[in-house]
Design an enzyme around this catalytic site. Structure first.
Site: not given
Ligand SMILES: NC(=O)c1ccc[n+]([C@@H]2O[C@H](COP(=O)([O-])OP(=O)(O)OC[C@H]3O[C@@H](n4cnc5c(N)ncnc54)[C@H](OP(=O)(O)O)[C@@H]3O)[C@@H](O)[C@H]2O)c1
Length: 295
Positions: A54, A98, A121
């Site tokens: 990413k 994450q 997200d």
């Protein structure tokens, strides 16, 4: 019938190119780039790879990516402190923590600590709620947003069509059901959300003009479960040991691809279907966050 491929790799490149152009315009206008902060706790090997990929994509698109790593011994309060400091930084427009985090850290608590406007997200309950009421400022979780884009850009009509989604998770199935059943252009589908308690699943899936599998059960969807001419989207990712592969494993989706592709009209492959869309939608969400915060 032999299905045509819905090529997620190709469609993700379209989204990435549009985002790259949008990032360049944003940066020229404001004199700074959209900023995305990654938080990784511990050294989970898959997380190291995901965050690395990413961050590399941020570089390619001109987004200011910054990775923060806490040791595996970190406690929840340390993660929350870091999130609070990133919430307060004006040049950080998006924050991604994450998953999975080490045991003892409550992921829901961490996700809810992220400012909803920086929640690229789309895991914050406020964003799920905004999606439910059709608020265009909602951040939609990247995988369902990616599935939606594959269908839209693949030219698959949604209005009035029967969609069955297998899996009701908070990060995939549920937001996808909200997206596709929403009112207006690019939605208006009639959606059934199936799960492990659904009775007589094959009779439900055979109703689907568009069948989306997001269960994490490899090759679960067999040809007898699919209606002739259906559009089939496979979100599932399962690592299956395979000594013939250099890595020792291969990736399989939730759909038994070869027999199902004899029956479907369109199908996404695994890999190369939904997977590449997820990272592309994260980049698009970051640009959206930067624009909303500077409007
Ligand atoms: N391509 C990507 O970028 C991407 C991103 C995210 C996830 N994924 C993949 O997508 C899959 C789903 O992920 P997730 O996080 O949504 O998984 P999850 O949280 O484990 O949810 C799985 C869902 O599938 C349902 N399910 C499980 N077994 C079933 C069965 N036999 N019949 C009917 N429904 C069943 C579960 O039902 P219950 O609710 O009743 O338990 C649950 O709703 C995984 O393979 C994951 O790796 C891919």
């Amino acid at each position: 019938m032999s299905a045509r491929l819905l090529d997620g790799k190709l469609i993700s490149e379209q989204v990435l190119e549009e985002t790259r152009r949008g990032v360049a315009e944003f940066t020229a206008k404001h004199g700074f780039a959209p900023g995305l902060a990654f938080v990784r706790v511990g050294e989970d090997p898959a997380s190291v790879v995901y965050v690395g990929a990413k961050a590399k994509m941020c570089e390619r698109l001109g987004i200011q990516g910054q990775t923060y790593v806490l040791p595996a011994s970190a406690v929840e309060a340390q993660v929350l402190d870091l999130v609070a400091s990133l919430n307060a930084q004006p040049r950080v427009h998006g924050i991604l923590v994450q998953s999975p985090m080490p045991a003892g850290i409550r992921e829901d608590v961490v996700f809810e600590a992220i400012l909803p406007g920086k929640d690229v997200d789309g895991f914050h309950p406020l964003n799920l709620g905004k999606l439910a009421v059709g608020d265009p400022t909602a951040f939609v979780a990247c995988t369902p947003a990616g599935v939606h884009q594959i269908l839209l850009r693949g030219g698959i009509p949604l209005a009035g069509r029967r969609v069955v989604i297998l899996g009701r998770s908070r990060i995939v199935g549920k937001p996808l059901a909200l997206l596709l059943s929403g009112k207006g252009k690019g939605a208006d589908a009639t959606v059934t959300l199936a799960h492990s308690r659904t009775q007589d699943l094959p009779s439900v899936t055979r109703e689907a003009e568009i069948l989306i599998a997001a269960m994490g059960k490899n090759r679960f969807v067999t040809a007898d479960m699919v209606r002739e001419g259906a559009v089939v989207v496979d979100v599932g990712i399962t690592r299956v040991p395979d000594p013939a592969k250099k890595s020792g494993a291969r990736i399989e989706g939730d759909v038994d691809f070869i027999p199902v592709s004899q029956k479907a009209s369109w199908i996404t492959p695994v890999p190369g279907g939904v997977g590449p869309m997820t990272i592309a939608m994260l980049m698009a969400n970051t640009l959206k966050a930067a624009k909303l915060q500077t409007a």
